[in-house]
Design an enzyme around this catalytic site. Sequence first.
Site, PDB file in Angstrom:
ATOM      1  N   ASP A  71     -14.618 -28.807 -53.780  1.00  0.00           N
ATOM      2  CA  ASP A  71     -13.422 -29.601 -53.486  1.00  0.00           C
ATOM      3  C   ASP A  71     -13.477 -30.878 -54.322  1.00  0.00           C
ATOM      4  O   ASP A  71     -14.549 -31.415 -54.573  1.00  0.00           O
ATOM      5  CB  ASP A  71     -13.335 -29.948 -51.993  1.00  0.00           C
ATOM      6  CG  ASP A  71     -11.901 -30.254 -51.583  1.00  0.00           C
ATOM      7  OD1 ASP A  71     -11.269 -29.392 -50.932  1.00  0.00           O
ATOM      8  OD2 ASP A  71     -11.389 -31.321 -51.979  1.00  0.00           O
ATOM      9  N   GLU A 191      -4.026 -14.671 -47.780  1.00  0.00           N
ATOM     10  CA  GLU A 191      -4.655 -14.935 -46.491  1.00  0.00           C
ATOM     11  C   GLU A 191      -3.593 -15.024 -45.402  1.00  0.00           C
ATOM     12  O   GLU A 191      -2.589 -15.702 -45.598  1.00  0.00           O
ATOM     13  CB  GLU A 191      -5.438 -16.259 -46.548  1.00  0.00           C
ATOM     14  CG  GLU A 191      -6.172 -16.569 -45.305  1.00  0.00           C
ATOM     15  CD  GLU A 191      -6.930 -15.347 -44.773  1.00  0.00           C
ATOM     16  OE1 GLU A 191      -7.712 -14.773 -45.563  1.00  0.00           O
ATOM     17  OE2 GLU A 191      -6.689 -14.939 -43.620  1.00  0.00           O
ATOM     18  N   LEU A 193      -4.331 -15.905 -42.129  1.00  0.00           N
ATOM     19  CA  LEU A 193      -4.845 -16.606 -40.952  1.00  0.00           C
ATOM     20  C   LEU A 193      -3.839 -17.622 -40.441  1.00  0.00           C
ATOM     21  O   LEU A 193      -3.062 -18.178 -41.205  1.00  0.00           O
ATOM     22  CB  LEU A 193      -6.196 -17.267 -41.241  1.00  0.00           C
ATOM     23  CG  LEU A 193      -6.281 -18.361 -42.295  1.00  0.00           C
ATOM     24  CD1 LEU A 193      -5.806 -19.710 -41.751  1.00  0.00           C
ATOM     25  CD2 LEU A 193      -7.730 -18.528 -42.760  1.00  0.00           C
ATOM     26  N   CYS A 320       2.950 -23.814 -43.628  1.00  0.00           N
ATOM     27  CA  CYS A 320       3.231 -22.565 -44.345  1.00  0.00           C
ATOM     28  C   CYS A 320       4.685 -22.104 -44.272  1.00  0.00           C
ATOM     29  O   CYS A 320       5.360 -22.030 -45.295  1.00  0.00           O
ATOM     30  CB  CYS A 320       2.286 -21.471 -43.846  1.00  0.00           C
ATOM     31  SG  CYS A 320       0.589 -21.825 -44.294  1.00  0.00           S
TER      32      CYS A 320
END
Length: 514
Positions: A71, A191, A193, A320
């Site tokens: 990161d 992904e 999730l 999202c």
Amino acid sequence: MNSGWIKTCYIKISSETRRGRRARGADRTEERSKVFGLERCMRIAVVGSGYVGLVAGACFADMGHDVILVDNDPAKLAALKSGQVPIHEKFLPELLQRHRGQKLQFSDDLHASAKASSVIFVAVGTPPTDRGDADLSYVESVAREISGAIDGYKIVVEKSTVPVYTSEWVRKIILRNGAPADSYDVASNPEFLREGTAVTDFLFPDRIVVGADSERCAAVLREVYAPLSEGTYYKRPDSIPGPDRAQVPPPLIITSTKSAELIKHASNAFLAMKISFINAVASICESVGANVQQVVKGIGTDSRIGPRFLNPGVGYGGSCFPKDLMAFRSVARDCGYDFRLLDEVIRINEEQRQRFLRKVRKALWTLRGKRLGVLGLAFKGGTDDIRESPAVLLIQSLVQEGCSVAVYDPAAMDRAREVLPASVEFMTNSCEAATGADALLILTEWEEFATLDLSQIARRLHYPIVIDGRNLYDPETMAAHGLSYYSVGRAPALPEGSPASTGEHLPDDHKTYE
Ligand code: UDX
Ligand code: UDX
């Protein structure tokens, strides 16, 4: 833990189980592993330690892989190295505790981490631009940096949500920056999730989607996910426990990279559409006097529709759905398709907040000078994330209309303090937030908000009025506790003898109720 151990254990399980077919699949994987010289413990780098990257990295380590989490945010990196967990996710502290410094390393050196890894997952942010499409500049800068680290076959995998064609651009950028064309592949591994259940969603997915345009690339990602797709992970005594309805092992779906990129956008758009659909139906219920929860039961039991993601409320939020819907709409526009259905999904979602504000006005008449207790700041229960939170947007509107607001949220208070007006009071529990308030608003579906001590709430409120934007309660139960209860898509429940129940309430300009 040595690979030999894994192999022995694996063969023993497959000959015993009824999943002969899976054993055959695994043998084929074994073969391919030998052909491509793949080990079962892969060396993986995950770039971006946000919700997706951090959870993916921790889970890959728990699946037995060696992981470097990269990161470029020094504060986040320092926190992670010192044992802190920057996001509120169940099981994540245990996984980080279990693997930190062993299978899980943290680094700010992308070049070295990519060099040391055979698979590099890109999970950096893809925030929306003003135009609404996804800003891929972080993805591009990561691709550029990786290109210099390609000193043998490597796979670069999109983990962030990206528009179709991104993998082609990533491939082009890496090539342009000097990597030999046959020394890498770019894959897409969306992904799915959800925040709040991120770890179990990752380890117990409904499916694993791998978008790969070569068998060699597909074989490597099959290896990465083999502990899940072959079911060995779930047999381990220390594996993370799964949700009741988990189907293991999950299917691994291999597609082209473009199809995989579209699967992610289409999945999020469809889920958001389901939410907007039921919110639209709730509005009709309010107009005709029907009960949306009964409607949900009636349509959700149709196996072609399914009951999930049909909870009416104040609309969807989060990092999202809002941005992915906009990004998908502009992808469609760019390829000449006018996807107006998505416009409607977005419009209904925004309208849902306005409808809730009107409901508060109707229950209290004027808002200026009113004191409101508000339960919930996060965009949904189980997370500390307030990105695009309907609760935060509603509180900002209510303060603008002259209300004083006292709020409580089990996890998102610190993040909300950074964005809410200074006049907002942050309370230490639900009862405090309700004390002396003219009404109590429920804006986030935290479990604890569904089990409040209603008698105490009724005693503490100035006016016994609850306006529930998440339908956490049964209307009759609320009325029985002396509370006037307004919810979404259902008739108001008013206690015997309450002014409203005697029709003394003010004339409304809406047909039945809102
Ligand atoms: C990410 C993607 O942004 C989103 O598109 C997808 O839907 C889910 O995965 P999230 O994990 O929530 O979302 O992102 P965020 O919390 O913003 O984390 C991104 C991380 O990448 C941050 O920690 C940031 O510091 C890091 N980063 C960003 C890098 O390390 N390098 C960069 O160049 C840019
Ligand atoms: C979503 C997708 O579910 C996940 O697959 C993807 O990887 C990331 O985006 P997330 O945003 O974490 O996950 O939360 P989710 O549980 O999907 O909820 C999104 C929003 O919809 C929340 O505001 C939630 O309150 C709302 N919601 C959800 C409803 O209003 N009704 C529902 O029935 C479900």
